[in-house]
Design an enzyme around this catalytic site. Structure first.
Site, PDB file in Angstrom:
ATOM      1  CG  ASP A 164     -23.957 123.611 -40.971  1.00 47.54           C
ATOM      2  OD1 ASP A 164     -24.765 124.209 -41.692  1.00 47.54           O
ATOM      3  OD2 ASP A 164     -23.748 122.391 -41.050  1.00 47.54           O
ATOM      4  CG  ASP A 369     -28.005 125.400 -45.396  1.00 44.32           C
ATOM      5  OD1 ASP A 369     -27.783 125.249 -44.182  1.00 44.32           O
ATOM      6  OD2 ASP A 369     -27.293 124.907 -46.286  1.00 44.32           O
TER       7      ASP A 369
END
Length: 490
Positions: A164, A369
């Site tokens: 992540d 992201d």
């Protein structure tokens, strides 16, 4: 005294004005092959497993920058998408709907963090007395979409971990559990690892945590909260992580004894953010603060895996770069400079760098992201982009909106269609031309496709992983830049 303008001059003026306005210029088009919404292949643990004799392979797109680099400075891992861990009873439609639900929670989390209003649920528990790898999608709410398999402890116990870029802390569920969610592998037991060590309260590592505390044993406590109320809480520690045959000792990680939320089978999270406790920051000396990933479509077979590469070989020669911007209020996210978007070869009017400016107080900006699926743009920019795309697709049959998508088309019965090109222009001359499948996606099994962008009323814009598919995205912390290389998964 009146003067007259010759008709030829008037005609020339009107022609020049109309042409400079983008009309009647022929739009640039590309072909979209229509693949219906389908279910990703079920996960075979062997896809992410390896034996000690296996040769570590680096994707060709990553090799080219430094073909003579030593293997010790490069780590490559295969990745899988979260949907691969989902129930076999789920239909393609239900999996897609769940993905959009996760995405909404994810965006809520990122926006709240950027705004400085990260959730504080259960915060009193903390402050009180008490390489190269394949990628697979991971936590279901607010935490990421791709995961890999790695070893934790000595001897290593293998588990699925989410990767992540929007998080810093490395953590996993640990025994004994006060409360643990269901995961695919057995819960990690630190008592059975010879390399596990607790971090003490007064140590420099403990002071690096944004939220820390102490228990009666003087062990450092950590907590990470997500936008939907999910959280992990436990002891901060150091441990050895094993990626294939590469061992990384003394990685600071959270040993979570109380973990709540919907985390879909993964044991924890490998934070790839920009903060000082993220995995790239902790291993900066070994891998040069450089890593890259390439994400394939979630329905791709295991023979063409997504991957992440750490080290010098993670930077392809073919990449175009834009600088990383720094948010003075938050060091986790990778901010970049988006200055415009073109549709059909024409720069979209109304989309300027001012709409995406990151101000001195940390407001606004654009981040890239790995855990957000659909790109979100500030509302004014999105409306301008959407309207330009609609203008170029008047020949396609429209369909009602679907979930967060307001621009959809009924393409049933067709094998392929022509759609306007979409190019994202980043600062420094980094132009990223998206494949058609990265912005017009299937949303059901009946031939409905939607424009895969959305607007947001918040100041933060987010470049999601649907738009990143097929590119090797480079995070060069040492050079303070982010790069994009097309065809990066081969």
């Amino acid at each position: 005294m009146e003067t007259s303008v010759p008709k030829t001059a008037l005609f020339f003026f009107l022609f020049t004005f109309l042409f400079s306005s983008g009309f009647p210029k022929q739009l640039d088009l590309q072909t979209l092959v229509l693949n219906p919404l389908s279910k990703p292949p079920s996960l075979n643990p062997d896809d992410l497993s390896w034996n000690e004799s296996e040769t570590l392979t680096v994707p060709e797109s990553a090799k080219e920058s430094n073909p003579k680099s030593e293997s010790k400075s490069t780590l490559t891992l295969h990745l899988q998408h979260l949907d691969s861990l989902s129930s076999t009873n789920e239909t393609p439609q239900s999996l897609f709907n769940l993905r959009l639900q996760r995405d909404a929670h994810r965006v809520e989390t990122l926006v709240s963090m950027a705004a400085g209003s990260q959730p504080t649920k259960n915060a009193t528990r903390v402050t009180g007395k008490d390489f190269s790898s394949s990628i697979i999608s991971g936590l279901s709410q607010g935490s990421g979409e791709y995961f890999t398999r790695l070893g934790v402890g000595t001897p290593p116990k293998y588990a699925y971990m989410v990767l992540d870029t929007g998080s810093d802390i490395v953590w996993l569920q640990c025994a004994p559990c006060r409360k643990c969610y269901s995961q695919t592998d057995p819960i990690f037991d630190p008592a059975k690892s010879s390399s596990f060590a607790r971090v003490t309260c007064g140590s420099p590592l403990c002071r690096k945590l944004d939220a820390s505390g102490c228990n009666q044993r003087r062990s450092c406590l950590y907590q990470v909260s997500y936008g939907d109320g999910s959280f992990t809480f436990g002891e901060f520690s150091t441990e050895t992580l094993t990626f294939r045959r590469t061992k990384i000792p003394k990685v600071a990680l959270g040993c979570g004894h109380d973990n709540e939320g919907l985390f879909v089978g993964a044991a924890g999270l490998l934070g790839l953010g920009r903060g000082k406790l993220s995995f790239p920051s902790q291993t900066g000396r070994r891998f040069g603060r450089k890593f890259s990933y390439c994400l394939v479509d979630r329905t791709a077979s295991a023979s063409k895996p997504s991957s992440v590469v750490f080290g010098e070989s993670s930077v392809p020669r073919s990449a175009v770069f834009t600088r990383m911007l720094r948010n003075p209020r938050l060091d986790t996210f990778y901010y970049i400079e988006l200055v415009g978007i073109s549709v059909g070869g024409v720069r979209v009017r109304g989309i300027t760098s001012s709409l995406f400016r990151l101000d001195t107080a940390g407001n606004g900006g654009v981040i890239i992201d790995s855990g957000t699926s659909v790109t979100r743009l500030t509302r004014l920019a999105y409306v301008a982009l959407r309207d330009a795309f609609r203008t170029g697709t008047t020949g396609l049959k429209s369909a009602p909106g679907f979930s967060l998508f307001d621009t959809c088309y009924d393409l049933s019965g067709k094998q392929e269609v022509k759609v306007p090109t979409v190019v994202m222009h980043f600062g420094g001359g980094a132009d990223v031309s998206l494949p058609a499948a990265n912005y017009l996606i299937p949303v059901d099994t009946d031939g409905v496709f939607c424009f895969a962008f959305a607007g947001t009323t918040g100041g933060l814009s987010i470049i999601g992983n649907i738009q990143q598919q097929g590119f090797r995205v480079v995070f060069d912390g040492a050079g303070s830049r982010v790069g994009f290389a097309p065809h990066g998964c081969t």
